[in-house]
Design an enzyme around this catalytic site. Structure first.
Site, PDB file in Angstrom:
ATOM      1  CG  HIS A  52      -0.416  -0.292   2.506  1.00 40.70           C
ATOM      2  ND1 HIS A  52       0.566   0.452   3.093  1.00 40.70           N
ATOM      3  CD2 HIS A  52      -0.686  -1.289   3.385  1.00 40.70           C
ATOM      4  CE1 HIS A  52       0.862  -0.044   4.268  1.00 40.70           C
ATOM      5  NE2 HIS A  52       0.134  -1.128   4.484  1.00 40.70           N
TER       6      HIS A  52
HETATM    7  P1  TYD Z   1      -2.714  -2.206   8.047  1.00 38.04           P
HETATM    8  O1  TYD Z   1      -1.868  -0.980   8.128  1.00 38.04           O
HETATM    9  O2  TYD Z   1      -3.756  -2.274   6.979  1.00 38.04           O
HETATM   10  O3  TYD Z   1      -1.751  -3.450   7.971  1.00 38.04           O
HETATM   11  P2  TYD Z   1      -1.164  -4.192   6.688  1.00 38.04           P
HETATM   12  O4  TYD Z   1      -1.534  -3.397   5.502  1.00 38.04           O
HETATM   13  O5  TYD Z   1       0.303  -4.240   6.898  1.00 38.04           O
HETATM   14  O6  TYD Z   1      -1.807  -5.538   6.726  1.00 38.04           O
HETATM   15  O7  TYD Z   1      -3.430  -2.420   9.455  1.00 38.04           O
HETATM   16  C1  TYD Z   1      -4.221  -3.537   9.703  1.00 38.04           C
HETATM   17  C2  TYD Z   1      -5.370  -3.114  10.594  1.00 38.04           C
HETATM   18  O8  TYD Z   1      -4.866  -2.672  11.862  1.00 38.04           O
HETATM   19  C3  TYD Z   1      -6.146  -1.958  10.043  1.00 38.04           C
HETATM   20  O9  TYD Z   1      -7.276  -2.394   9.325  1.00 38.04           O
HETATM   21  C4  TYD Z   1      -6.574  -1.168  11.262  1.00 38.04           C
HETATM   22  C5  TYD Z   1      -5.587  -1.544  12.322  1.00 38.04           C
HETATM   23  N1  TYD Z   1      -4.641  -0.450  12.657  1.00 38.04           N
HETATM   24  C6  TYD Z   1      -4.963   0.443  13.652  1.00 38.04           C
HETATM   25  O10 TYD Z   1      -6.039   0.387  14.262  1.00 38.04           O
HETATM   26  N2  TYD Z   1      -4.063   1.423  13.988  1.00 38.04           N
HETATM   27  C7  TYD Z   1      -2.859   1.539  13.355  1.00 38.04           C
HETATM   28  O11 TYD Z   1      -2.059   2.439  13.702  1.00 38.04           O
HETATM   29  C8  TYD Z   1      -2.545   0.610  12.307  1.00 38.04           C
HETATM   30  C9  TYD Z   1      -1.255   0.705  11.577  1.00 38.04           C
HETATM   31  C10 TYD Z   1      -3.454  -0.364  11.990  1.00 38.04           C
END
Ligand code: TYD
Length: 137
Positions: A52
């Site tokens: 992303h």
């Molecule tokens: P995400 O950044 O989408 O992780 P990746 O893309 O690496 O799989 O985060 C996964 C989930 O975690 C997201 O849907 C919401 C939660 N989240 C939070 O609540 N706070 C945060 O600071 C982050 C980074 C994620």
């Protein structure tokens, strides 16, 4: 952003026979004001996280433990960084497509972020990322 804005930041390292120590301290160490820190752990060895980009978030990624790769793409070219030292941080500007993969077992990735969590800041589709990138240039 172009790939040449990406840089490795070397944190202070206090070497000690009892164990080394590194730190970040405002306002000097990071190229932005720290608003949030999160960490990724319990990742199965060898696995990867989906790619992303962030519209506004700037970040510094640290391999606190173990190692992993960060693959960065500015819409034109791509570079792979292997992080394995906890006294280095990889600075990633906003509007950079990033994939993290090749995690070693028990690795911990610390992400220091310039923004609070906001889902609207995410671009999860590479084609949308490229379009937004073109409209910025
Ligand atoms: P995400 O950044 O989408 O992780 P990746 O893309 O690496 O799989 O985060 C996964 C989930 O975690 C997201 O849907 C919401 C939660 N989240 C939070 O609540 N706070 C945060 O600071 C982050 C980074 C994620």
């Amino acid at each position: 952003m172009k790939l040449d804005e990406i840089k490795l930041i070397e944190f202070p390292k206090i070497e000690d026979a009892r164990g080394n120590l590194s730190f970040i301290q405002a306002p000097d160490t990071l190229p932005f004001e720290l608003r949030r820190a999160y960490w990724i752990y319990d990742v199965a060895g060898g696995s990867s996280r989906e790619g992303h980009a962030f519209r506004r978030q700037k970040e510094v990624i640290v391999a606190l433990s173990g190692s992993f790769d960060v693959v960065l793409n500015d819409g034109e070219s791509q570079r792979r960084f292997h992080l394995s030292r906890s006294y280095y941080g990889l600075y990633v500007p906003e509007m950079t497509w990033r994939v993290m993969d090749n995690f070693s077992t028990n690795s911990v990735a610390l992400i220091l972020s310039s923004t609070p969590y906001e889902e609207a800041d995410y671009i999860r589709d590479y084609a949308i990322f490229q379009n937004e990138k073109i409209s910025l240039s």
